[in-house]
Design an enzyme around this catalytic site. Structure first.
Site, PDB file in Angstrom:
ATOM      1  CG  ASN A   9      41.267  41.425  31.502  1.00  0.00           C
ATOM      2  OD1 ASN A   9      42.139  41.862  30.747  1.00  0.00           O
ATOM      3  ND2 ASN A   9      39.980  41.433  31.192  1.00  0.00           N
ATOM      4  CE  LYS A  11      38.736  44.580  32.166  1.00  0.00           C
ATOM      5  NZ  LYS A  11      37.405  45.034  32.527  1.00  0.00           N
ATOM      6  CG  HIS A  93      36.496  40.409  28.880  1.00  0.00           C
ATOM      7  ND1 HIS A  93      35.828  41.610  28.775  1.00  0.00           N
ATOM      8  CD2 HIS A  93      36.858  40.293  30.181  1.00  0.00           C
ATOM      9  CE1 HIS A  93      35.802  42.185  29.963  1.00  0.00           C
ATOM     10  NE2 HIS A  93      36.416  41.414  30.837  1.00  0.00           N
ATOM     11  CD  GLU A  95      36.044  45.266  29.175  1.00  0.00           C
ATOM     12  OE1 GLU A  95      37.237  45.082  28.882  1.00  0.00           O
ATOM     13  OE2 GLU A  95      35.656  45.520  30.340  1.00  0.00           O
ATOM     14  CD  GLU A 165      34.980  38.580  33.756  1.00  0.00           C
ATOM     15  OE1 GLU A 165      35.761  38.921  34.653  1.00  0.00           O
ATOM     16  OE2 GLU A 165      35.060  39.021  32.590  1.00  0.00           O
ATOM     17  N   GLY A 171      33.550  46.450  36.002  1.00  0.00           N
ATOM     18  CA  GLY A 171      34.014  47.827  36.021  1.00  0.00           C
ATOM     19  C   GLY A 171      32.990  48.820  36.565  1.00  0.00           C
ATOM     20  CB  SER A 210      33.038  45.113  40.868  1.00  0.00           C
ATOM     21  OG  SER A 210      32.741  45.952  39.759  1.00  0.00           O
TER      22      SER A 210
HETATM   23  P1  PGA Z   1      36.569  44.526  36.946  1.00  0.00           P
HETATM   24  O1  PGA Z   1      36.775  43.731  35.567  1.00  0.00           O
HETATM   25  O2  PGA Z   1      37.236  43.699  38.016  1.00  0.00           O
HETATM   26  O3  PGA Z   1      37.235  45.851  36.723  1.00  0.00           O
HETATM   27  O4  PGA Z   1      35.101  44.642  37.153  1.00  0.00           O
HETATM   28  C1  PGA Z   1      36.672  42.341  35.518  1.00  0.00           C
HETATM   29  C2  PGA Z   1      36.914  41.869  34.120  1.00  0.00           C
HETATM   30  O5  PGA Z   1      36.537  42.567  33.169  1.00  0.00           O
HETATM   31  O6  PGA Z   1      37.478  40.779  33.907  1.00  0.00           O
END
Ligand code: PGA
Length: 251
Positions: A9, A11, A93, A95, A165, A171, A210
């Site tokens: 992803n 982003k 997601h 976010e 997730e 993140g 992460s």
């Molecule tokens: P990250 O993000 O690996 O940076 O924690 C995962 C995601 O948001 O799908």
């Protein structure tokens, strides 16, 4: 046997040039036995699709509108994404849920539209730290899945991928332990089995939050963890490919 999947992803990152470069680097290494997917920003899909030509790397988008067309300023429909060679669409997601107001219901409607267009949703669920500390993890993630069952019926996930997730792990550098993640994945599979036993055994449930080359093997080695949805580490081809290799070793 479920084929492992590793989806990147990307982003809101990169330029046309850097997205093409990253796609080219990922496409240059064939990782057998794993479905590898990259999800750039929508504007980069055309260029990235070209960069992936001739490779087995699959293309995904980060979101799709619940509507096909009409007066929905700023949105992109699943059919439009399909025209660019997209096969997957990330839905719900955290976010999107926390920053852009995507509710359980609107995620379910998007999920339905993605399936109707013949694409595969990567449907995200996850709890916040408050939810986890209050003992509400399963109630939260099940209510997220339930919304899709309500909108699409018992076979809502028959042609979908699920990503667990935990919001507190995205993140942040904090990862759920393989045991914590496995516990949730197994319960999600049971929740689906209550409606559709066949889908429960076949559906891939990815872990996200992460994931990096150092922890991927242990996470993906758990019986109900079928791969990863990768954010930060997907922006470096060497890290992303190392995670793909770790998944391949579990296949
Ligand atoms: P990250 O993000 O690996 O940076 O924690 C995962 C995601 O948001 O799908």
């Amino acid at each position: 046997m479920r084929t492992p999947m590793v989806a990147g992803n990307w982003k809101l990152n990169g330029s046309r040039q850097s997205a093409v470069a990253l796609a080219g680097e990922v496409a240059a290494t064939e990782v057998a036995g794993v479905d590898v997917v990259v999800c750039p920003v929508s504007l980069h899909l055309g260029d990235v699709s070209q960069a992936l030509k001739g490779s087995s790397v699959l293309l995904g988008a980060q979101n799709a509108c619940a509507e096909e067309q009409g007066a929905f300023t700023g949105e992109v429909s699943s059919t439009m994404l399909a025209e660019f060679g997209c096969q997957y669409v990330i839905i719900g997601h955290s976010e999107r849920r926390s920053l852009f107001g995507d509710s359980n219901e609107s995620c379910a409607a998007r999920h339905k539209a993605v399936v109707a267009a013949g694409l595969t949703p990567i449907f995200c669920v996850g709890e916040t730290l408050d939810d986890r500390e209050a003992g509400n993890t399963m109630a939260v993630v099940e209510s997220q899945l339930q919304a899709a069952f309500d909108a699409c019926g018992d076979n809502a996930f028959a042609s979908a991928v699920i990503a667990y997730e935990p919001v507190w792990a995205i993140g942040t550098g904090k990862t759920a332990t393989p045991e914590q993640a496995q516990e949730v994945h197994a319960e999600l599979r049971q929740f689906i089995a209550a409606r559709d036993q066949q889908t429960a055994s076949a559906v891939r449930i990815l872990y996200g939050g992460s994931v990096n080359p150092g922890n991927a093997a242990e996470l993906i080695g758990k019986p109900d963890i079928d791969g990863g949805l990768i954010g930060g580490a997907a922006l470096k081809s060497a890290d992303f490919l190392a995670i793909c290799q770790a998944a391949a070793a579990q296949a």
